[in-house]
Design an enzyme around this catalytic site. Structure first.
Site, PDB file in Angstrom:
ATOM      1  N   SER A 153       0.923  -1.382   0.073  1.00 36.19           N
ATOM      2  CA  SER A 153       0.151   0.102  -0.063  1.00 36.19           C
ATOM      3  C   SER A 153       0.979   1.197  -0.026  1.00 36.19           C
ATOM      4  O   SER A 153       1.829   1.607  -0.792  1.00 36.19           O
ATOM      5  CB  SER A 153      -0.892  -0.029   1.415  1.00 36.19           C
ATOM      6  OG  SER A 153      -1.875   0.779   1.173  1.00 36.19           O
ATOM      7  N   ASP A 167     -10.135  -3.550  -5.357  1.00 35.13           N
ATOM      8  CA  ASP A 167      -9.200  -2.630  -4.668  1.00 35.13           C
ATOM      9  C   ASP A 167      -9.156  -1.187  -5.662  1.00 35.13           C
ATOM     10  O   ASP A 167      -8.947  -1.308  -6.887  1.00 35.13           O
ATOM     11  CB  ASP A 167      -7.910  -3.033  -4.621  1.00 35.13           C
ATOM     12  CG  ASP A 167      -6.863  -1.968  -3.818  1.00 35.13           C
ATOM     13  OD1 ASP A 167      -7.252  -0.862  -3.738  1.00 35.13           O
ATOM     14  OD2 ASP A 167      -5.657  -2.554  -3.644  1.00 35.13           O
ATOM     15  N   HIS A 209      -8.501  -4.382  -0.700  1.00 29.59           N
ATOM     16  CA  HIS A 209      -7.135  -4.087  -0.258  1.00 29.59           C
ATOM     17  C   HIS A 209      -6.749  -4.575   1.061  1.00 29.59           C
ATOM     18  O   HIS A 209      -7.608  -4.493   2.027  1.00 29.59           O
ATOM     19  CB  HIS A 209      -7.296  -2.411  -0.244  1.00 29.59           C
ATOM     20  CG  HIS A 209      -5.921  -1.781   0.103  1.00 29.59           C
ATOM     21  ND1 HIS A 209      -5.205  -1.538  -1.120  1.00 29.59           N
ATOM     22  CD2 HIS A 209      -5.338  -1.340   1.192  1.00 29.59           C
ATOM     23  CE1 HIS A 209      -4.020  -0.894  -0.693  1.00 29.59           C
ATOM     24  NE2 HIS A 209      -4.101  -0.837   0.668  1.00 29.59           N
TER      25      HIS A 209
END
Length: 309
Positions: free
Chosen positions: A155, A251, A281
């Site tokens: 991320s 995501d 995610h």
């Protein structure tokens, strides 16, 4: 959009149905940090497979994670935790960093960079780059092979990892052998189909990503955003380290990850891509015992291990 109007993997439908709405760090960063600590807490305990040494590297708090009983010169991985640039696994080694150490047999330097909103860009990036340089300069002290140094992160950590590779190329910095970009956020502009489509409040969605960029960039938000903040803004990707990119079907960051992979290919950079249909995610943290999570984790760890051989 609430509900299962998008495709969700059958293993994950029950998990998603029980999730509360995500906390927006831009509105209450303390609550977001506490929520993330609770999510990660089951995996934050000690692990006899590794040893952990706390050090200060170039003024930054790091944890040097080493396979227990390992000897000789090992490869190294600079692991950059995720958390929207605002939170992360700060109570101990990231479980993902620990997994990297065990699976690859590498020395892992887990960097605790400064966080937004208290420290917006470029503070966190500067910390990570300083630690990357420190790792290369202290290879003998750490007993690692400077020719086998990789960066990895999920991320926000994936964003910072990609930025490190760009900066190392541009500045003539340390040679990075491989970059592992897991569900990376790469483009502050948010102009993709997945960014517009993924709005379910129970996981990372369009609104939360936009808020994240506002907090991270602060006064730097605008048309002249540095590629070291948002790597998708780099005009040229040739000459960066070979890459592995993981994306998830549900995501909002999916399309920018896939587009970055395509641009790397066009720049003749070796890249492996894995997309996980029906997953959101960081789904692995919510369904760690699912077959899908175990297979996904094994896939990227194997790619990183093979790259460091």
């Amino acid at each position: 959009m609430r509900g299962l109007s998008m495709f969700i993997h059958p293993e994950l439908t029950g998990v998603l149905a029980g999730l509360p709405d995500r906390v927006d760090a831009s509105k209450d960063v303390d609550a977001a940090r506490a929520s993330f600590r609770r999510l990660m807490a089951p995996r934050m305990g000690p692990d006899a497979r590794v040893t952990v040494e706390h050090r200060i590297a170039a003024g930054v708090d790091v944890q040097v994670i080493r396979p227990a009983g390992a000897t000789g010169r090992l490869p190294a991985v600079l692991y950059v935790h995720g958390g929207g640039f605002s939170f992360g696994e700060l109570d101990g080694p990231s479980p993902m960093a620990r997994d990297v150490c065990v699976a690859t047999g590498a020395v892992v330097v887990n960097v605790h960079y400064r966080l937004a909103p208290e420290h917006p860009f470029p503070a966190g990036f500067d910390d990570c780059y300083a630690v990357l340089c420190w790792l290369a300069e202290h290879a003998d002290d750490l007993d690692v092979d400077p020719a086998r140094v990789a960066v990895a992160g999920a991320s926000a950590g994936g964003c910072l990892s990609a930025a490190l590779c760009l900066a190392a190329r541009d500045r003539g910095g340390p040679r990075v052998a491989f970059q592992t970009l897991l569900i990376p956020c790469l483009d502050d502009r948010g102009d993709t189909a997945s960014m517009r489509a993924i709005t379910d409040p129970r996981f990372t969605n369009t609104r939360l990503v936009a808020s994240m960029w506002n907090v991270y960039l602060g006064k730097a938000r605008g048309s002249n955003v540095s590629p070291y903040a948002a790597p998708a803004r780099a005009h040229e990707l040739s000459g960066v380290a070979p890459a592995y990119i993981l994306t998830c079907g549900a995501d909002p960051l999916r399309d920018e990850g896939l587009d970055y992979a395509r641009r790397l290919m066009e720049a003749d950079v070796p890249v492996t891509v894995k997309n996980v249909p029906g997953a959101w995610h960081l789904f692995e943290a919510y369904a760690p015992d699912s077959v899908l999570a175990r297979e996904t984790t094994a896939h990227w760890l194997t790619a990183l291990r093979d790259a460091l051989r």
